[in-house]
Design a protein around this motif. Sequence first.
Motif, PDB file in Angstrom:
ATOM      1  N   ARG A 199       0.646  -1.085  -0.090  1.00  9.39           N
ATOM      2  CA  ARG A 199       0.029  -0.044   0.171  1.00  9.39           C
ATOM      3  C   ARG A 199       0.782   1.174  -0.048  1.00  9.39           C
ATOM      4  NH1 ARG A 199      -5.416  -0.746   0.828  1.00  9.39           N
ATOM      5  NH2 ARG A 199      -5.861  -3.102   0.706  1.00  9.39           N
ATOM      6  N   ILE A 200       1.994   1.093  -0.514  1.00  5.32           N
ATOM      7  CA  ILE A 200       2.863   2.597  -0.581  1.00  5.32           C
ATOM      8  C   ILE A 200       2.055   3.489  -1.757  1.00  5.32           C
ATOM      9  CG2 ILE A 200       4.929   3.707  -1.452  1.00  5.32           C
ATOM     10  CD1 ILE A 200       6.541   1.783  -0.132  1.00  5.32           C
ATOM     11  N   GLY A 201       1.577   4.777  -1.366  1.00  5.57           N
ATOM     12  CA  GLY A 201       1.147   5.438  -2.406  1.00  5.57           C
ATOM     13  C   GLY A 201      -0.187   5.508  -2.176  1.00  5.57           C
ATOM     14  N   ASP A 202      -0.736   4.642  -1.036  1.00  8.98           N
ATOM     15  CA  ASP A 202      -2.420   4.590  -0.803  1.00  8.98           C
ATOM     16  C   ASP A 202      -2.868   5.427   0.408  1.00  8.98           C
ATOM     17  OD1 ASP A 202      -2.598   2.887  -3.086  1.00  8.98           O
ATOM     18  OD2 ASP A 202      -3.231   1.372  -1.758  1.00  8.98           O
ATOM     19  N   ILE A 204      -3.996   5.425   3.955  1.00 10.13           N
ATOM     20  CA  ILE A 204      -4.106   4.416   5.172  1.00 10.13           C
ATOM     21  C   ILE A 204      -4.394   5.435   6.416  1.00 10.13           C
ATOM     22  CG2 ILE A 204      -2.733   2.898   4.145  1.00 10.13           C
ATOM     23  CD1 ILE A 204      -0.375   3.393   5.833  1.00 10.13           C
ATOM     24  N   THR A 205      -4.774   4.614   7.414  1.00 12.41           N
ATOM     25  CA  THR A 205      -4.960   5.141   8.724  1.00 12.41           C
ATOM     26  C   THR A 205      -4.000   4.447   9.847  1.00 12.41           C
ATOM     27  OG1 THR A 205      -7.176   5.470   8.192  1.00 12.41           O
ATOM     28  CG2 THR A 205      -6.703   5.328  10.560  1.00 12.41           C
ATOM     29  N   ALA A 206      -3.401   5.269  10.589  1.00 10.16           N
ATOM     30  CA  ALA A 206      -2.438   4.888  11.620  1.00 10.16           C
ATOM     31  C   ALA A 206      -3.125   5.312  12.932  1.00 10.16           C
ATOM     32  CB  ALA A 206      -1.097   5.603  11.711  1.00 10.16           C
ATOM     33  N   ARG A 207      -3.347   4.265  13.765  1.00  6.07           N
ATOM     34  CA  ARG A 207      -4.079   4.426  14.916  1.00  6.07           C
ATOM     35  C   ARG A 207      -3.212   4.246  16.389  1.00  6.07           C
ATOM     36  NH1 ARG A 207      -9.875   1.744  15.383  1.00  6.07           N
ATOM     37  NH2 ARG A 207      -8.391  -0.028  16.294  1.00  6.07           N
ATOM     38  N   THR A 208      -3.159   5.273  17.247  1.00  7.76           N
ATOM     39  CA  THR A 208      -2.451   5.049  18.416  1.00  7.76           C
ATOM     40  C   THR A 208      -3.716   4.990  19.591  1.00  7.76           C
ATOM     41  OG1 THR A 208      -2.080   7.210  19.172  1.00  7.76           O
ATOM     42  CG2 THR A 208      -0.445   6.147  17.558  1.00  7.76           C
ATOM     43  N   VAL A 216      -1.491   9.687   3.324  1.00  9.03           N
ATOM     44  CA  VAL A 216      -0.933   8.801   2.181  1.00  9.03           C
ATOM     45  C   VAL A 216       0.639   8.131   2.793  1.00  9.03           C
ATOM     46  CG1 VAL A 216       0.146   8.713  -0.381  1.00  9.03           C
ATOM     47  CG2 VAL A 216      -1.774  10.201   0.285  1.00  9.03           C
ATOM     48  N   PHE A 217       0.807   6.754   2.505  1.00  8.77           N
ATOM     49  CA  PHE A 217       1.588   6.017   2.790  1.00  8.77           C
ATOM     50  C   PHE A 217       2.963   6.432   1.840  1.00  8.77           C
ATOM     51  CE2 PHE A 217       3.633   1.531   3.396  1.00  8.77           C
ATOM     52  CZ  PHE A 217       4.719   1.991   3.981  1.00  8.77           C
ATOM     53  N   GLU A 218       3.694   7.213   2.506  1.00  6.45           N
ATOM     54  CA  GLU A 218       4.808   7.712   1.727  1.00  6.45           C
ATOM     55  C   GLU A 218       6.374   6.950   1.685  1.00  6.45           C
ATOM     56  OE1 GLU A 218       7.299  11.890   2.078  1.00  6.45           O
ATOM     57  OE2 GLU A 218       5.155  12.091   1.133  1.00  6.45           O
ATOM     58  N   VAL A 227       6.042   7.142   7.584  1.00  9.50           N
ATOM     59  CA  VAL A 227       5.861   8.564   7.076  1.00  9.50           C
ATOM     60  C   VAL A 227       4.391   8.617   6.596  1.00  9.50           C
ATOM     61  CG1 VAL A 227       6.865  10.518   5.640  1.00  9.50           C
ATOM     62  CG2 VAL A 227       8.301   8.595   7.158  1.00  9.50           C
ATOM     63  N   LEU A 228       3.597   9.649   6.774  1.00 13.24           N
ATOM     64  CA  LEU A 228       2.390   9.853   6.055  1.00 13.24           C
ATOM     65  C   LEU A 228       2.219  11.114   5.663  1.00 13.24           C
ATOM     66  CD1 LEU A 228      -0.378   8.200   8.268  1.00 13.24           C
ATOM     67  CD2 LEU A 228       0.990   7.105   6.443  1.00 13.24           C
ATOM     68  N   ASN A 229       1.825  11.366   4.277  1.00 10.08           N
ATOM     69  CA  ASN A 229       1.673  12.730   3.946  1.00 10.08           C
ATOM     70  C   ASN A 229       0.057  12.965   4.085  1.00 10.08           C
ATOM     71  OD1 ASN A 229       1.527  15.145   2.338  1.00 10.08           O
ATOM     72  ND2 ASN A 229       2.701  14.283   0.426  1.00 10.08           N
TER      73      ASN A 229
END
Length: 244
Positions: A199-202, A204-208, A216-218, A227-229
């Motif tokens: 999923r690079i370029g897609d 996504i959600t990062a949850r803590t 965007v997964f960069e 690293v998310l954009n």
Amino acid sequence: MPWPETYARHVLVEVDSTNAEAARRMDGLAGPAWICALSQTAARGRRGRAWNSPAGNFAATLVMRPTEPPETVALRSFVAALALYDALSDLTGTEAGLALKWPNDVLLNGGKVAGILLEGLPHGGLAVGIGVNLIAAPDRAMLEARAVAPVSVLSETGVRIQPEKMLDALAQAWAIREEAFVTYGFAAIREAWLARAARIGDTITARTSREETIGVFETVDATGQLVLNTPSGRVHIAAADVFF
């Protein structure tokens, strides 16, 4: 498949958890050792979650005493992911459908087939716990919402792999990746991991435990952070659960 010379090999019929067994055995080990259990009665995943591990699936822990700083030791989750990818592709005869999900999962045809759990042990020890759904996947009802659906190697490829054969392949793959990590550092491991990343370029959600970040997964940076954009700029995330 040759067993790596500097690693001990222990295969047990049943334990509570291979990570717990690694902690119990660590002081008596002369060097790194793989501990594999054909059955676990109290397996654990990340954040203390229960890990379903029926007989026939793979459960093992590598116990070792790394000498690097903690932030470098933690990067062995990427070493483990690459070793799993290598072992599974070798045993199934193909890389098709395999991908790596940050921070510590291996995917097969989009489903979770393997997970990794790193735990620090007393006196500088490290337990690298690995579970692989060789023949059966957990019930989806046991998963949290939006989690990647589990799959098994058998259901997705038709290949039946015995746990001890998985152990032999994984130990050899780990030894090769670990030597590269120790010799050349994280840069080469990071490059290899990114080449296999899902999923690079897609988006996504990062949850803590405190917040969610959508972007965007960069890439993964030089310290292993995601690293998310995002609309508010680039965000580096050290630890989180990722959802697609």
